[in-house]
Design an enzyme around this catalytic site. Structure first.
Site, PDB file in Angstrom:
ATOM      1  N   HIS A   1      -2.042  -5.080   1.722  1.00  0.00           N
ATOM      2  CA  HIS A   1      -3.582  -6.174   1.173  1.00  0.00           C
ATOM      3  C   HIS A   1      -3.324  -7.728   0.534  1.00  0.00           C
ATOM      4  O   HIS A   1      -1.860  -7.579  -0.109  1.00  0.00           O
ATOM      5  CB  HIS A   1      -4.286  -5.178  -0.217  1.00  0.00           C
TER       6      HIS A   1
ATOM      7  N   TYR B   1     -12.708  -1.597  -3.587  1.00  0.00           N
ATOM      8  CA  TYR B   1     -12.587  -1.905  -2.092  1.00  0.00           C
ATOM      9  C   TYR B   1     -14.318  -1.510  -2.092  1.00  0.00           C
ATOM     10  O   TYR B   1     -14.832  -1.568  -1.304  1.00  0.00           O
ATOM     11  CB  TYR B   1     -11.867  -1.030  -1.461  1.00  0.00           C
TER      12      TYR B   1
ATOM     13  N   ASN C   1      -2.013   0.513   6.651  1.00  0.00           N
ATOM     14  CA  ASN C   1      -1.831  -1.243   7.175  1.00  0.00           C
ATOM     15  C   ASN C   1      -0.816  -1.744   6.607  1.00  0.00           C
ATOM     16  O   ASN C   1      -0.573  -2.808   5.878  1.00  0.00           O
ATOM     17  CB  ASN C   1      -2.778  -1.701   7.566  1.00  0.00           C
TER      18      ASN C   1
ATOM     19  N   LYS D   1       0.534  -1.192  -0.254  1.00  0.00           N
ATOM     20  CA  LYS D   1      -0.075   0.244  -0.147  1.00  0.00           C
ATOM     21  C   LYS D   1       0.967   1.289  -0.204  1.00  0.00           C
ATOM     22  O   LYS D   1       1.884   1.398   0.513  1.00  0.00           O
ATOM     23  CB  LYS D   1      -0.807  -0.122   0.963  1.00  0.00           C
TER      24      LYS D   1
ATOM     25  N   GLU E   1      -9.389 -10.573  -8.318  1.00  0.00           N
ATOM     26  CA  GLU E   1      -8.570  -9.364  -7.664  1.00  0.00           C
ATOM     27  C   GLU E   1      -6.877  -8.747  -8.428  1.00  0.00           C
ATOM     28  O   GLU E   1      -6.768  -7.820  -9.152  1.00  0.00           O
ATOM     29  CB  GLU E   1      -7.406  -9.021  -6.306  1.00  0.00           C
TER      30      GLU E   1
HETATM   31  P1  DAT Z   1      -7.845  -6.964   5.543  1.00  0.00           P
HETATM   32  O1  DAT Z   1      -7.336  -5.385   4.663  1.00  0.00           O
HETATM   33  O2  DAT Z   1      -7.122  -7.475   6.579  1.00  0.00           O
HETATM   34  O3  DAT Z   1      -9.090  -7.837   4.260  1.00  0.00           O
HETATM   35  P2  DAT Z   1     -10.991  -5.208   5.891  1.00  0.00           P
HETATM   36  O4  DAT Z   1     -10.720  -6.632   4.366  1.00  0.00           O
HETATM   37  O5  DAT Z   1     -11.971  -6.226   6.782  1.00  0.00           O
HETATM   38  O6  DAT Z   1      -9.538  -5.792   6.362  1.00  0.00           O
HETATM   39  O7  DAT Z   1     -11.211  -4.024   5.504  1.00  0.00           O
HETATM   40  C1  DAT Z   1      -9.821  -3.653   3.688  1.00  0.00           C
HETATM   41  C2  DAT Z   1      -9.049  -2.230   4.584  1.00  0.00           C
HETATM   42  O8  DAT Z   1      -9.963  -1.643   4.938  1.00  0.00           O
HETATM   43  C3  DAT Z   1      -8.111  -2.759   5.665  1.00  0.00           C
HETATM   44  O9  DAT Z   1      -6.838  -3.063   5.667  1.00  0.00           O
HETATM   45  C4  DAT Z   1      -7.945  -1.092   5.878  1.00  0.00           C
HETATM   46  C5  DAT Z   1      -9.197  -0.792   5.885  1.00  0.00           C
HETATM   47  N1  DAT Z   1      -9.980  -0.198   7.105  1.00  0.00           N
HETATM   48  C6  DAT Z   1     -10.541  -1.756   7.583  1.00  0.00           C
HETATM   49  N2  DAT Z   1     -11.109  -1.397   8.764  1.00  0.00           N
HETATM   50  C7  DAT Z   1     -11.137  -0.076   8.956  1.00  0.00           C
HETATM   51  C8  DAT Z   1     -11.276   0.695  10.478  1.00  0.00           C
HETATM   52  N3  DAT Z   1     -11.873   0.538  11.331  1.00  0.00           N
HETATM   53  N4  DAT Z   1     -11.126   1.875  10.381  1.00  0.00           N
HETATM   54  C9  DAT Z   1      -9.944   2.753   8.829  1.00  0.00           C
HETATM   55  N5  DAT Z   1      -9.779   1.545   8.124  1.00  0.00           N
HETATM   56  C10 DAT Z   1     -10.335   0.202   8.311  1.00  0.00           C
HETATM   57 MG    MG Z   2      -9.417  -7.712   3.413  1.00  0.00          MG
END
Ligand code: DAT
Ligand code: MG
Length: 131
Positions: free
Chosen positions: A109, A43, A106, A3, A120
């Site tokens: 991905h 997303y 974070n 990212k 994807e």
């Molecule tokens: P992952 O990336 O571990 O699959 P996810 O699919 O639940 O996690 O969410 C996609 C992305 O969205 C994640 O990498 C960062 C963002 N995100 C998720 N939860 C969040 C939150 N509570 N606040 C801000 N950004 C968030």
């Molecule tokens: Mg995810």
């Protein structure tokens, strides 16, 4: 994807080294910059979430490294290598524990299923870019 936060911080090499050491084969890879619209498409599944706008702004804030990785049990093993979404909850030694700064920014991905990995992968690469 590596990212924008991790690309900006100069962590492409460190992260690729961890991916390599964990036994993944790189099938496709490129440095690319998603527009906010493209990030929104990627997303789409999160579009009702309160963080969606912030997520699209962040993911389009700079270049990313997109890659397709191959390995037995790749989805599960990659998710283990990257660690929990929130780096505060990520296991020591995971990519997110080492390089993520917050739940939003974070570092990496990872696809959450073989089916989504195929979707994807096709989002970022044409068939001719796979090796
Ligand atoms: P992952 O990336 O571990 O699959 P996810 O699919 O639940 O996690 O969410 C996609 C992305 O969205 C994640 O990498 C960062 C963002 N995100 C998720 N939860 C969040 C939150 N509570 N606040 C801000 N950004 C968030
Ligand atoms: Mg995810």
């Amino acid at each position: 994807m590596i990212k924008p936060d991790a690309v900006r911080a100069g962590n492409i090499g460190n992260i690729l080294q961890m991916i390599n050491a964990a036994g993944f084969r790189i099938v496709a890879m490129k440095l690319t910059h998603m527009t906010k619209e493209r990030a929104g498409q990627f997303y789409e599944v999160h579009k009702e979430r309160p963080f969606y706008g912030e997520l699209c702004d962040f993911m389009s804030s700079g270049p990313i490294v997109a890659a397709i990785l191959e390995k037995n049990n790749a989805v599960e093993d990659f998710r283990k290598l990257i660690g929990a979404t929130n780096p505060a909850n990520a296991e020591p030694g995971t990519i997110r524990k080492l390089y993520a700064t917050s739940v939003g920014e974070n570092a990496v991905h990872g696809s959450d299923s073989d089916e989504n990995a195929a979707i994807e992968g096709a989002f970022h690469f044409s068939g001719m870019e796979l090796y």
